[in-house]
Enzyme design. Structure first.
Site: not given
Ligand SMILES: Cc1cc2nc3c(=O)[nH]c(=O)nc-3n(C[C@H](O)[C@H](O)[C@H](O)COP(=O)(O)O)c2cc1C
Length: 379
Positions: A106, A129, A155, A251, A275
């Protein structure tokens, strides 16, 4: 004792973790309707039992973006994994690599890219992100490239943070949060010693490396909260597409029209995901969203799916619904919290065993044979 992958690790994780961490993992947005539906809708999917088809030879292996996988399962990006076990990202990544499946780091991991990637002998996936600070995004991509990460998971379902009310109740956020977290740690000495003390630094490794100073849990909430970018659109993704040489996976797709847009954009894959019910409560579960998305784009890009997968049987169900590969989120996090890397390894073995039983009894000898034909259709 761990017998069932789906329930026993969750219970063990709850015993070991301070409540603020357990509820951060376990909770979802608002009333947690979608979180519950993810699990319930998937377990409602009925399979056709088939018999007497000589199922002595099974092949669970598959290939994705040129990478061999021992089974069609990867580990999803999970922020703060390093708070669930000592240097948790490294432990989980090693367990995944030993099993022959990908691990996704992540953006908001505790261990930075440079700590995790060299610890394993297969290329790591990296999740990014969309953030206002494009300098950080570029820096993170450069570092992921330099560390040999193969696949970029981008994402897109977090242009705003979802409201997770459990966090405020549990001490993850809300009044006197730091004091409450400290008190909780004191009443969970195993975690406090193993992770709280020995697992330091409790940094957001990737962000500290960029900012040049240590970051903590308060920064996680503050920095991320201030950095989500609701202005993002497909156009903003183009520079990333140009910058990143490897496969790029989007994602957080839940709608067939967005899946089509991902094809037009030139994505190599999508992850059908809400999520884990942590963003907009009330949206479709992944199991219900997936078939229409597969109808719209199957074969044009790779379809990955997550949200609600707890067992090997769930893996088979998701693939029958149209996924090429699935990702585990909470399932691996609970195992990691309960028993570290050994817990994740054991979980992956349990998932494999459950997949084997499901494949034998549905008559699917290989992953390619897990098709919608295995599903009991409404007649
Ligand atoms: C504690 C936690 C943290 C997460 N952090 C991230 C993250 O940093 N980036 C991301 O793309 N998804 C994140 N997710 C979502 C997961 O990647 C995945 O979509 C989700 O966990 C799937 O649902 P499931 O856990 O119910 O199977 C997180 C999920 C959880 C439970």
């Amino acid at each position: 004792m761990i017998i069932s992958a789906s329930t026993d690790y969750r219970a063990a994780a709850q015993r070991r973790l301070p409540p603020f961490l357990f509820h951060y993992a376990d909770g979802g947005a608002y009333a947690e309707h979608t979180l519950r539906r993810n699990v319930a809708d998937l377990s409602d999917i009925e399979l056709r039992q088939r018999v007497l088809k000589n199922m002595s030879e099974l092949d669970l292996s598959t290939e994705l973006f040129g990478e061999k996988m021992s089974m069609p399962v990867g580990l999803a990006p999970v922020g703060l994994t390093g708070m669930f076990a000592r240097r948790g990202e490294v432990q989980a990544a090693k367990a995944a690599a030993a099993k022959g499946i990908p691990f996704t780091l992540s953006t908001v991991s505790v261990c930075p890219i440079e700590e995790v990637a060299p610890a394993i002998d297969r290329p790591m996936w990296f999740q990014l992100y969309v953030l206002k600070d494009r300098g950080f995004m570029k820096n993170a991509l450069e570092r992921a490239k330099a560390a040999g990460c193969s696949t970029l998971v981008f994402t897109v379902d977090m242009p705003v943070p979802g409201a997770r009310y459990r966090d405020a109740h549990s001490g993850m956020s809300g009044p006197n949060a730091a004091l409450r977290r400290m008190l909780q740690a004191m009443t969970h000495p195993q975690w406090a010693w193993d992770v709280g003390l020995k697992g330091k630094p409790h940094d957001l490794g990737n962000i500290s490396a960029y900012r040049g100073n240590p970051t903590g849990l308060a920064d996680y909430i503050g920095w991320l909260g201030a950095n989500f970018d609701p202005s993002i659109s497909w156009k903003d993704l183009e520079w990333i597409r140009d910058f990143w040489d490897g496969p790029m996976v989007i994602k957080g797709i839940l709608d067939p029209e967005d899946a089509r847009d991902a094809v037009t954009f030139g994505a190599d894959g999508i992850i059908v995901s809400n999520h884990g019910g942590r963003q907009l409560d009330g949206v479709l579960s992944s199991a219900r969203a997936l078939p229409a998305i597969a109808d719209a784009v199957k074969g044009e890009l790779k379809i990955l799916a997550d949200s609600g997968i707890r067992t090997g049987l769930d893996v088979v169900r998701m693939i029958a619904l149209g996924a090429d590969t699935v990702l585990l989120g909470r399932a691996f996090l609970y195992a990691l919290a309960a028993a570290g890397g050994a817990g994740v390894s054991n979980l992956l073995d349990l998932i494999e065993k459950e997949m084997r039983v499901a494949m034998v009894l549905t008559g699917a000898k290989s992953i390619a044979e897990i098709t919608p034909d295995l599903l009991v259709m409404e007649r």
